[in-house]
Design an enzyme around this catalytic site. Structure first.
Site, PDB file in Angstrom:
ATOM      1  N   VAL A 193      64.961 -13.417  57.075  1.00  0.00           N
ATOM      2  CA  VAL A 193      66.091 -13.566  56.164  1.00  0.00           C
ATOM      3  C   VAL A 193      67.304 -13.470  57.083  1.00  0.00           C
ATOM      4  O   VAL A 193      67.744 -12.386  57.433  1.00  0.00           O
ATOM      5  CB  VAL A 193      66.095 -12.473  55.074  1.00  0.00           C
ATOM      6  CG1 VAL A 193      67.302 -12.633  54.158  1.00  0.00           C
ATOM      7  CG2 VAL A 193      64.801 -12.521  54.256  1.00  0.00           C
ATOM      8  N   PRO A 194      67.831 -14.628  57.501  1.00  0.00           N
ATOM      9  CA  PRO A 194      68.707 -14.692  58.682  1.00  0.00           C
ATOM     10  C   PRO A 194      70.164 -14.264  58.462  1.00  0.00           C
ATOM     11  O   PRO A 194      71.091 -15.071  58.526  1.00  0.00           O
ATOM     12  CB  PRO A 194      68.617 -16.170  59.073  1.00  0.00           C
ATOM     13  CG  PRO A 194      68.405 -16.872  57.777  1.00  0.00           C
ATOM     14  CD  PRO A 194      67.534 -15.949  56.960  1.00  0.00           C
ATOM     15  N   CYS A 195      70.369 -12.970  58.264  1.00  0.00           N
ATOM     16  CA  CYS A 195      71.745 -12.491  58.110  1.00  0.00           C
ATOM     17  C   CYS A 195      72.514 -12.614  59.427  1.00  0.00           C
ATOM     18  O   CYS A 195      73.749 -12.568  59.410  1.00  0.00           O
ATOM     19  CB  CYS A 195      71.779 -11.067  57.569  1.00  0.00           C
ATOM     20  SG  CYS A 195      70.857  -9.868  58.500  1.00  0.00           S
ATOM     21  N   HIS A 196      71.811 -12.815  60.534  1.00  0.00           N
ATOM     22  CA  HIS A 196      72.510 -13.021  61.808  1.00  0.00           C
ATOM     23  C   HIS A 196      73.300 -14.336  61.811  1.00  0.00           C
ATOM     24  O   HIS A 196      74.160 -14.529  62.647  1.00  0.00           O
ATOM     25  CB  HIS A 196      71.527 -12.977  62.993  1.00  0.00           C
ATOM     26  CG  HIS A 196      70.495 -14.062  62.990  1.00  0.00           C
ATOM     27  ND1 HIS A 196      69.332 -13.971  62.249  1.00  0.00           N
ATOM     28  CD2 HIS A 196      70.455 -15.257  63.625  1.00  0.00           C
ATOM     29  CE1 HIS A 196      68.617 -15.068  62.438  1.00  0.00           C
ATOM     30  NE2 HIS A 196      69.281 -15.865  63.272  1.00  0.00           N
TER      31      HIS A 196
END
Length: 176
Positions: free
Chosen positions: A144-147
């Site tokens: 879950v690419p919050c980056h």
């Protein structure tokens, strides 16, 4: 004859493994990955407590097919051989958090959006601070690419694992 009602707790399996930017901790339910985090003892203990409380689960070390898939797909990601993950996920959070995290899943590999853009996509333009807070509670790093969410001014902004890791991941995804 007396009947006894027994409640069977959910079982969450955990493991750790190495990546090019540090040790990671993973946890999975029968439904999918519930946690993937860069390993720091205090951070992991807090995540385990959330799982125990939220899912009324026993959390124990173990191995399973989902972990085998995860390890292979993460190795491929770090070697730039994979741009999407095909791992079942179980998002654990408030309805607003889950809505924010589902929006994160739509951000393509190698792209970034601002917290404000993410807030607009979930139809709450003024909630970019709330979006940032929801992203900071994301328990499933990388998948879950919050980056991929940055500040409107182009600054990297906060990241659970630290700015250095966020910078590494964005560089990995953008180097051709």
């Amino acid at each position: 004859m007396r009947e006894y009602k027994t409640q069977t707790k959910e079982l969450i399996l955990t493991t750790t493994f190495s990546t090019p930017i540090g040790e990671m901790f993973a946890a999975t339910s029968k439904k999918g990955i519930v946690t993937l985090a860069f390993f720091t003892p205090f951070n992991i203990e807090a995540k385990i407590q959330v799982l125990k409380n939220t899912l009324d689960a026993d959390v124990i070390p173990g191995n399973c097919e989902i972990f085998d898939m995860l390890k292979i797909q993460l190795e491929e990601y770090f070697k730039k051989q994979r741009t999407t993950f095909e791992i079942p996920l179980q998002l654990i959070g408030s309805p607003f958090q889950v809505k924010c995290w589902k929006e994160l899943l739509k951000i393509p590999y190698g792209k970034t959006i601002s917290y404000k853009e993410q807030a607009i996509k979930i139809e709450n333009e003024k909630a970019h601070r709330a979006v940032g807070n929801a992203n900071s509670q994301n328990m499933i790093a990388l998948l879950v690419p919050c980056h991929r969410v940055i500040s409107s001014d182009g600054e990297l902004g906060g990241y659970n694992a630290g700015v250095e890791k966020k910078e590494f991941l964005l560089k990995l995804e953008n180097d051709k």
